[in-house]
Design a protein around this motif. Structure first.
Motif, PDB file in Angstrom:
ATOM      1  N   SER A 115      48.383  36.855  33.640  1.00  0.00           N
ATOM      2  CA  SER A 115      47.649  36.631  34.873  1.00  0.00           C
ATOM      3  C   SER A 115      48.456  37.202  36.024  1.00  0.00           C
ATOM      4  N   ASP A 116      47.779  37.766  37.029  1.00  0.00           N
ATOM      5  CA  ASP A 116      48.509  38.207  38.210  1.00  0.00           C
ATOM      6  C   ASP A 116      48.662  37.011  39.154  1.00  0.00           C
ATOM      7  N   ASN A 117      49.145  37.261  40.389  1.00  0.00           N
ATOM      8  CA  ASN A 117      49.428  36.113  41.262  1.00  0.00           C
ATOM      9  C   ASN A 117      48.165  35.384  41.742  1.00  0.00           C
ATOM     10  N   ARG A 118      46.986  36.000  41.520  1.00  0.00           N
ATOM     11  CA  ARG A 118      45.761  35.272  41.860  1.00  0.00           C
ATOM     12  C   ARG A 118      45.208  34.516  40.647  1.00  0.00           C
ATOM     13  N   GLY A 119      45.944  34.566  39.552  1.00  0.00           N
ATOM     14  CA  GLY A 119      45.463  33.903  38.348  1.00  0.00           C
ATOM     15  C   GLY A 119      44.433  34.739  37.618  1.00  0.00           C
ATOM     16  N   GLU A 120      44.318  36.027  37.979  1.00  0.00           N
ATOM     17  CA  GLU A 120      43.373  36.916  37.315  1.00  0.00           C
ATOM     18  C   GLU A 120      44.088  37.698  36.228  1.00  0.00           C
ATOM     19  N   ARG A 121      43.357  38.055  35.220  1.00  0.00           N
ATOM     20  CA  ARG A 121      43.890  38.988  34.233  1.00  0.00           C
ATOM     21  C   ARG A 121      43.402  40.359  34.671  1.00  0.00           C
ATOM     22  N   PRO A 122      44.331  41.273  35.005  1.00  0.00           N
ATOM     23  CA  PRO A 122      43.937  42.505  35.700  1.00  0.00           C
ATOM     24  C   PRO A 122      42.839  43.322  35.003  1.00  0.00           C
ATOM     25  N   LEU A 123      42.946  43.517  33.706  1.00  0.00           N
ATOM     26  CA  LEU A 123      41.947  44.345  33.022  1.00  0.00           C
ATOM     27  C   LEU A 123      40.577  43.659  33.036  1.00  0.00           C
ATOM     28  N   LEU A 124      40.557  42.359  32.745  1.00  0.00           N
ATOM     29  CA  LEU A 124      39.284  41.628  32.699  1.00  0.00           C
ATOM     30  C   LEU A 124      38.670  41.529  34.089  1.00  0.00           C
ATOM     31  N   HIS A 125      39.532  41.329  35.085  1.00  0.00           N
ATOM     32  CA  HIS A 125      39.067  41.239  36.468  1.00  0.00           C
ATOM     33  C   HIS A 125      38.445  42.567  36.900  1.00  0.00           C
ATOM     34  N   ARG A 126      39.146  43.651  36.601  1.00  0.00           N
ATOM     35  CA  ARG A 126      38.658  44.982  36.973  1.00  0.00           C
ATOM     36  C   ARG A 126      37.327  45.292  36.282  1.00  0.00           C
ATOM     37  N   LEU A 127      37.248  44.988  34.990  1.00  0.00           N
ATOM     38  CA  LEU A 127      36.016  45.256  34.237  1.00  0.00           C
ATOM     39  C   LEU A 127      34.848  44.430  34.764  1.00  0.00           C
ATOM     40  N   THR A 128      35.142  43.224  35.221  1.00  0.00           N
ATOM     41  CA  THR A 128      34.093  42.368  35.789  1.00  0.00           C
ATOM     42  C   THR A 128      33.467  43.051  37.003  1.00  0.00           C
ATOM     43  N   GLN A 129      34.318  43.568  37.888  1.00  0.00           N
ATOM     44  CA  GLN A 129      33.818  44.219  39.104  1.00  0.00           C
ATOM     45  C   GLN A 129      33.003  45.465  38.742  1.00  0.00           C
ATOM     46  N   GLU A 130      33.493  46.256  37.787  1.00  0.00           N
ATOM     47  CA  GLU A 130      32.799  47.491  37.405  1.00  0.00           C
ATOM     48  C   GLU A 130      31.471  47.189  36.694  1.00  0.00           C
TER      49      GLU A 130
END
Ligand code: CP3
Length: 333
Positions: A162-177
């Motif tokens: 998780s990054d400092n926002r508690g997000e997992r970067p790849l999953l977070h990015r894919l969600t937005q896309e």
């Protein structure tokens, strides 16, 4: 009632004169007309040429007249449009040339610009819609972030943590896309959306929300204002039905391991249910046996408001067309 209304009304949890029917992977290798075209074009060409997408999407509809046409595409088109190089090895399926392994790899991926990156898909959706009119609902789709990520990365620590926002970067990015990708399909005229979380079933009940469910919920929440019904499909989903419903989807599409009685009891009319004929039986049984098994499934769901007859996973390549025809006709009669 128009045929299209039967699918959309079922998504909206209404009782219909008969269940709606379509099949996952209806466009594909069980059809001789697909194989004939495929012999002339490689898979990546099939996915990126507007005329081919239109033709292959319409093939099952011409033959069987199901209530929904799913666009012929693939969940891996999104990462491909973001700049990953997809290879299709005959007999092995799709594979990315280089996986996402570092933060830098992830940052190197472009943000999707639908008009520029996937004009062939958006153009095809408009043409398919024009052809089928109100005769069938047009379904657009995407993979769930968890499932698409499973093909994109090797999941080393940098991607998984998780990054400092508690997000997992790849999953977070894919969600937005994925939101951009699906909104573009809605703008091009799809009547409904299906999210494929085909690998969601590999997660335990207590893991599912953290790794997959919450990202799907984010996608669904962003698309809600468009007013298009959203189906969530998970293979091996018996232990995840409550989590599926918590994403805010309109329809849960369940694998064949889930007894429909159980799905019904849990869903209690709060969501529509899609599924879940066994694709192996559809491939192996005689037409008479297919008809009997289909009737049994329909009897189970007889008084459920919002039921869509479908398979528990995609049509298998060696399935006889006669069996698919019997399945569709048994539901329609
Ligand atoms: O008719 C339809 O349902 C629309 C078309 C569709 C395809 N892929 C075409 C396809 C859809 C909805 C998908 C989704 C998809 N793609 C998923 C989620 C659903 C599922 O099956 O679990 C996944 C995991 C993929 C990734 C993918 N694409 C794999 C693993 C494979 C190889 C295995 C296989 O079934 O061939 C593909 C290739 C693929 N996607 C084919 C088709 C028709 C076969 C290509 C060919 O050889 O002609």
């Amino acid at each position: 009632m128009k045929e299209k209304s039967i699918f959309l009304q079922s998504c909206q949890k209404n009782r219909t004169p008969r269940p709606a029917v379509w099949l996952m992977r209806q466009a594909g290798r069980h059809l001789p007309e697909y194989n004939a075209l495929r012999a002339q074009h490689d898979f990546l060409e099939m996915l990126t040429k507007e005329e081919l997408i239109v033709e292959v999407s319409l093939q099952p509809w011409r033959r069987y007249q199901m209530d929904a046409v799913i666009v012929f595409s693939d969940i891996l088109l999104l990462p491909m449009a973001m700049g990953m190089k997809l290879m299709f090895l005959e007999g092995q399926g799709p594979k990315f040339k280089k996986l996402i392994e570092t933060e830098k790899d992830l940052e190197s991926l472009k943000s999707l610009k639908p008009k520029k990156d996937i004009p062939f898909l958006l153009g095809a959706l408009k043409k398919i819609k024009k052809t089928v009119g109100d005769g069938a609902a047009l379904i657009g789709f995407a993979g769930a972030p968890w499932t698409v990520a499973s093909y994109m990365g090797t999941f080393p620590y940098v991607i998984r943590k998780s990054d400092n926002r508690g997000e997992r970067p790849l999953l977070h990015r894919l969600t937005q896309e994925t939101i951009v990708y699906l909104q573009a399909q809605i703008d091009a005229g799809v009547d409904a959306i299906q999210i494929f979380d085909s690998w969601g079933g590999s997660l335990k009940t207590e893991e599912y929300w953290e790794w997959s469910g919450r990202y799907i919920k984010e996608v669904i929440t962003a698309l809600k204002p468009a007013g298009v019904p959203i189906t969530l499909y998970i293979k091996d989903s018996w232990h995840l039905l409550t989590e599926m419903m918590a994403t805010g989807c309109d329809v849960i599409s369940v694998g064949w391991e889930t007894p429909l009685e159980e799905a019904k009891k849990l869903a209690q009319g709060k969501v529509a249910i899609q599924g879940n004929f066994n694709p192996h039986i559809l491939m192996q049984a005689s037409p008479v046996e297919v008809a009997a098994a289909t009737q049994k499934m329909l009897a189970t769901m007889k008084d459920y408001p919002g039921y869509i007859a479908n398979l528990g996973h995609g049509v298998l390549p060696k399935t006889p067309v006669e069996n698919v025809k019997t399945f569709v006709e048994t539901v329609k009669d």
